[in-house]
Design a protein around this motif. Structure first.
Motif, PDB file in Angstrom:
ATOM      1  N   ARG A   1       0.832  -1.176  -0.140  1.00  0.00           N
ATOM      2  CA  ARG A   1       0.007  -0.010   0.106  1.00  0.00           C
ATOM      3  C   ARG A   1       0.857   1.261  -0.240  1.00  0.00           C
ATOM      4  O   ARG A   1       1.807   1.180   0.804  1.00  0.00           O
ATOM      5  CB  ARG A   1      -0.924   0.043   1.205  1.00  0.00           C
ATOM      6  CG  ARG A   1      -1.867  -1.066   1.464  1.00  0.00           C
ATOM      7  CD  ARG A   1      -2.805  -1.100   0.415  1.00  0.00           C
ATOM      8  NE  ARG A   1      -3.960  -2.037   0.517  1.00  0.00           N
ATOM      9  CZ  ARG A   1      -3.882  -3.480   0.292  1.00  0.00           C
ATOM     10  NH1 ARG A   1      -2.742  -3.824  -0.450  1.00  0.00           N
ATOM     11  NH2 ARG A   1      -4.735  -4.353   0.492  1.00  0.00           N
TER      12      ARG A   1
ATOM     13  N   LEU B   1      -9.433   8.521   2.208  1.00  0.00           N
ATOM     14  CA  LEU B   1      -8.962   7.034   2.266  1.00  0.00           C
ATOM     15  C   LEU B   1      -9.030   6.317   1.049  1.00  0.00           C
ATOM     16  O   LEU B   1      -9.957   6.614   0.038  1.00  0.00           O
ATOM     17  CB  LEU B   1      -9.873   6.128   3.218  1.00  0.00           C
ATOM     18  CG  LEU B   1      -9.941   6.697   4.628  1.00  0.00           C
ATOM     19  CD1 LEU B   1     -10.844   5.499   5.418  1.00  0.00           C
ATOM     20  CD2 LEU B   1      -8.592   6.476   5.398  1.00  0.00           C
ATOM     21  N   THR B   2      -7.857   5.652   0.600  1.00  0.00           N
ATOM     22  CA  THR B   2      -7.982   5.006  -0.858  1.00  0.00           C
ATOM     23  C   THR B   2      -9.028   3.874  -0.861  1.00  0.00           C
ATOM     24  O   THR B   2      -9.368   3.408   0.260  1.00  0.00           O
ATOM     25  CB  THR B   2      -6.468   4.441  -1.055  1.00  0.00           C
ATOM     26  OG1 THR B   2      -6.033   3.272  -0.067  1.00  0.00           O
ATOM     27  CG2 THR B   2      -5.376   5.384  -1.153  1.00  0.00           C
TER      28      THR B   2
ATOM     29  N   VAL C   1      -8.034   0.677   1.268  1.00  0.00           N
ATOM     30  CA  VAL C   1      -7.292   1.178   2.543  1.00  0.00           C
ATOM     31  C   VAL C   1      -7.304  -0.337   3.493  1.00  0.00           C
ATOM     32  O   VAL C   1      -8.223  -0.710   3.426  1.00  0.00           O
ATOM     33  CB  VAL C   1      -7.894   2.373   3.115  1.00  0.00           C
ATOM     34  CG1 VAL C   1      -9.096   2.118   3.637  1.00  0.00           C
ATOM     35  CG2 VAL C   1      -7.087   2.828   4.291  1.00  0.00           C
ATOM     36  N   THR C   2      -6.230  -0.188   4.434  1.00  0.00           N
ATOM     37  CA  THR C   2      -6.189  -1.229   5.284  1.00  0.00           C
ATOM     38  C   THR C   2      -5.582  -0.267   6.638  1.00  0.00           C
ATOM     39  O   THR C   2      -4.917   0.411   6.790  1.00  0.00           O
ATOM     40  CB  THR C   2      -5.385  -2.202   4.894  1.00  0.00           C
ATOM     41  OG1 THR C   2      -3.950  -1.885   5.116  1.00  0.00           O
ATOM     42  CG2 THR C   2      -5.675  -3.066   3.801  1.00  0.00           C
TER      43      THR C   2
ATOM     44  N   THR D   1     -10.723  -3.520   6.765  1.00  0.00           N
ATOM     45  CA  THR D   1     -10.642  -3.192   5.438  1.00  0.00           C
ATOM     46  C   THR D   1     -11.769  -2.580   5.125  1.00  0.00           C
ATOM     47  O   THR D   1     -12.799  -2.197   5.785  1.00  0.00           O
ATOM     48  CB  THR D   1     -10.524  -4.338   4.705  1.00  0.00           C
ATOM     49  OG1 THR D   1     -11.609  -5.272   4.950  1.00  0.00           O
ATOM     50  CG2 THR D   1      -9.148  -5.044   4.994  1.00  0.00           C
TER      51      THR D   1
ATOM     52  N   ARG E   1     -13.115   1.214   3.273  1.00  0.00           N
ATOM     53  CA  ARG E   1     -13.027   2.880   3.521  1.00  0.00           C
ATOM     54  C   ARG E   1     -13.859   2.971   4.724  1.00  0.00           C
ATOM     55  O   ARG E   1     -13.695   3.724   5.671  1.00  0.00           O
ATOM     56  CB  ARG E   1     -13.353   3.856   2.549  1.00  0.00           C
ATOM     57  CG  ARG E   1     -12.176   3.402   1.078  1.00  0.00           C
ATOM     58  CD  ARG E   1     -13.205   4.191  -0.077  1.00  0.00           C
ATOM     59  NE  ARG E   1     -12.844   5.631   0.026  1.00  0.00           N
ATOM     60  CZ  ARG E   1     -13.158   6.543  -1.065  1.00  0.00           C
ATOM     61  NH1 ARG E   1     -14.132   5.644  -2.042  1.00  0.00           N
ATOM     62  NH2 ARG E   1     -13.333   7.800  -0.616  1.00  0.00           N
TER      63      ARG E   1
ATOM     64  N   CYS F   1       0.937   6.217   9.014  1.00  0.00           N
ATOM     65  CA  CYS F   1       0.223   6.370   7.747  1.00  0.00           C
ATOM     66  C   CYS F   1       0.967   6.371   6.453  1.00  0.00           C
ATOM     67  O   CYS F   1       1.798   7.074   6.368  1.00  0.00           O
ATOM     68  CB  CYS F   1      -0.705   7.726   7.743  1.00  0.00           C
ATOM     69  SG  CYS F   1      -1.632   7.923   9.248  1.00  0.00           S
TER      70      CYS F   1
ATOM     71  N   ARG G   1      -3.982  10.384  -0.711  1.00  0.00           N
ATOM     72  CA  ARG G   1      -4.885   9.815   0.244  1.00  0.00           C
ATOM     73  C   ARG G   1      -4.220   8.878   1.216  1.00  0.00           C
ATOM     74  O   ARG G   1      -3.209   8.427   0.791  1.00  0.00           O
ATOM     75  CB  ARG G   1      -6.230   9.078  -0.313  1.00  0.00           C
ATOM     76  CG  ARG G   1      -7.055  10.048  -1.020  1.00  0.00           C
ATOM     77  CD  ARG G   1      -8.219   9.409  -1.689  1.00  0.00           C
ATOM     78  NE  ARG G   1      -7.780   8.296  -2.938  1.00  0.00           N
ATOM     79  CZ  ARG G   1      -8.882   7.754  -3.480  1.00  0.00           C
ATOM     80  NH1 ARG G   1     -10.277   7.553  -2.709  1.00  0.00           N
ATOM     81  NH2 ARG G   1      -8.458   6.777  -4.398  1.00  0.00           N
TER      82      ARG G   1
ATOM     83  N   ALA H   1      -3.307   5.355   2.476  1.00  0.00           N
ATOM     84  CA  ALA H   1      -3.491   4.074   1.866  1.00  0.00           C
ATOM     85  C   ALA H   1      -3.615   2.866   2.928  1.00  0.00           C
ATOM     86  O   ALA H   1      -3.959   1.695   2.863  1.00  0.00           O
ATOM     87  CB  ALA H   1      -2.453   3.848   0.880  1.00  0.00           C
ATOM     88  N   SER H   2      -2.716   3.118   4.096  1.00  0.00           N
ATOM     89  CA  SER H   2      -2.808   2.327   5.175  1.00  0.00           C
ATOM     90  C   SER H   2      -2.412   2.860   6.536  1.00  0.00           C
ATOM     91  O   SER H   2      -1.717   3.893   6.481  1.00  0.00           O
ATOM     92  CB  SER H   2      -1.733   0.994   4.930  1.00  0.00           C
ATOM     93  OG  SER H   2      -0.677   1.344   5.052  1.00  0.00           O
TER      94      SER H   2
END
Length: 312
Positions: A165, A198-199, A202-203, A219, A221, A273, A279, A281-282
């Motif tokens: 990510r 958030l992507t 996202v995780t 998991t 958004r 982050c 955005r 991604a994780s």
């Protein structure tokens, strides 16, 4: 041991520590492995060692492999309660950061993904990607063939790339601005804005402040936004758990922007982050005290600036 031998080892200690941290994901374990390598160096017939750097790299790598293969380590990590130890940027244990591959190899996202590799795959990946060893050199370090080194490298790259990510990392200033906006949305309760930051893939992973037996994983958004909003909502119970009302800072941790909760100068929580295309991604949330010891010590020495939130 004579002073020359000690000085030769100390000259390479930083590189060995950076290698061990990438292999083990723990600063404390890395320090122990480096100390064990020093004891091996102390007991060795050094007159028969032609290239000390190569000898020490091989010894340290095998010590780390032994730790990764140990029953205790396998149980701890298989139990689902393990996260890499975050380190404040500037920590020498993060090692070289001249190339994208070197910086990426120490990100919390990639350190976590490397848990899915076999110990040998992990060693080959780190030696190749972060330290630019040739396949011939890696073969000598790990006692494998060059062909095997190439195969392990290919498999490791494929596995890491498949789930990575935030690979296209922005410049630090842009990433920080994204996280500042993300934090503002989280504490204000603007859920729609939080979701938008958030992507799609996202995780989020959290140790649950050490209260959960297993890692908390989220998991989608909407689920991640709900988790983040709940986590950043101030309550008296959270303040009691933290030992007071934290000040909230943004700092660079493992090459990525991180939100730090600080009480009386002590870091009590970190959310690291990964940012991609403007955005988040994780997210990796760490609040277990034994995972924050080294980061906290570095934070105290760094003379942190003004918090973005004075009292949470």
């Amino acid at each position: 041991m004579d002073s020359t031998a000690v000085a030769r080892f100390e000259a390479g200690r930083g590189r060995l520590a950076a290698l061990a941290y990438r292999l083990l994901g723990s600063a404390a374990d890395a320090e122990d492995a480096v100390q064990d390598a020093f004891l091996r160096w102390q007991a060795a017939d050094r007159d028969r060692i032609d290239v000390p750097e190569a000898w020490l790299t091989k010894v340290l790598t095998h010590l780390c492999l032994d730790r990764l293969r140990s029953a205790h380590t396998r149980h701890e990590r298989a139990a689902g309660a393990w996260l890499p130890e975050p380190l404040l940027d500037g920590d020498p244990m993060l090692g070289p950061a001249d190339t994208f591959e070197q910086r990426e190899s120490v990100s919390l996202a990639v350190l976590t993904l490397m848990e899915r590799l076999s110990p040998v795959e992990r060693a080959v990946y780190v030696l190749r990607e972060a330290f630019s060893y040739s396949h011939a050199e890696i073969a000598g370090i790990l006692d494998i063939t060059e062909s095997a080194s190439q195969q392990h490298t290919h498999r490791a790259r494929v596995r890491v790339a498949a789930e990575r990510r935030g690979a296209a990392a922005p410049d630090p200033a842009s990433a920080r601005r994204v996280v500042e906006e993300f934090l503002a949305a989280a504490v204000s309760g603007r859920t729609e804005r939080l979701v938008a930051l958030l992507t799609d893939d996202v995780t989020a992973v959290s140790d649950g402040a050490g209260l959960a037996k297993r890692l908390l994983r989220f998991t989608t958004r909407e689920r991640v936004a709900s988790f983040v909003r709940a986590g950043f909502r101030p309550t008296e119970a959270k303040r009691r758990l933290a030992g007071g009302s934290p000040a909230i800072h943004i700092a660079a941790v493992n090459g990525a922007p991180a939100v730090l909760a600080v009480v009386d100068g002590r870091v009590v929580g970190a959310v690291v982050c990964a940012v991609s295309d403007g955005r988040v991604a994780s997210l990796h949330g760490v609040a277990s005290r034994d995972r924050l010891t080294r980061l906290d010590e570095a934070w105290r020495r760094s003379g942190p600036g003004v918090p973005v939130i004075a009292a949470w």
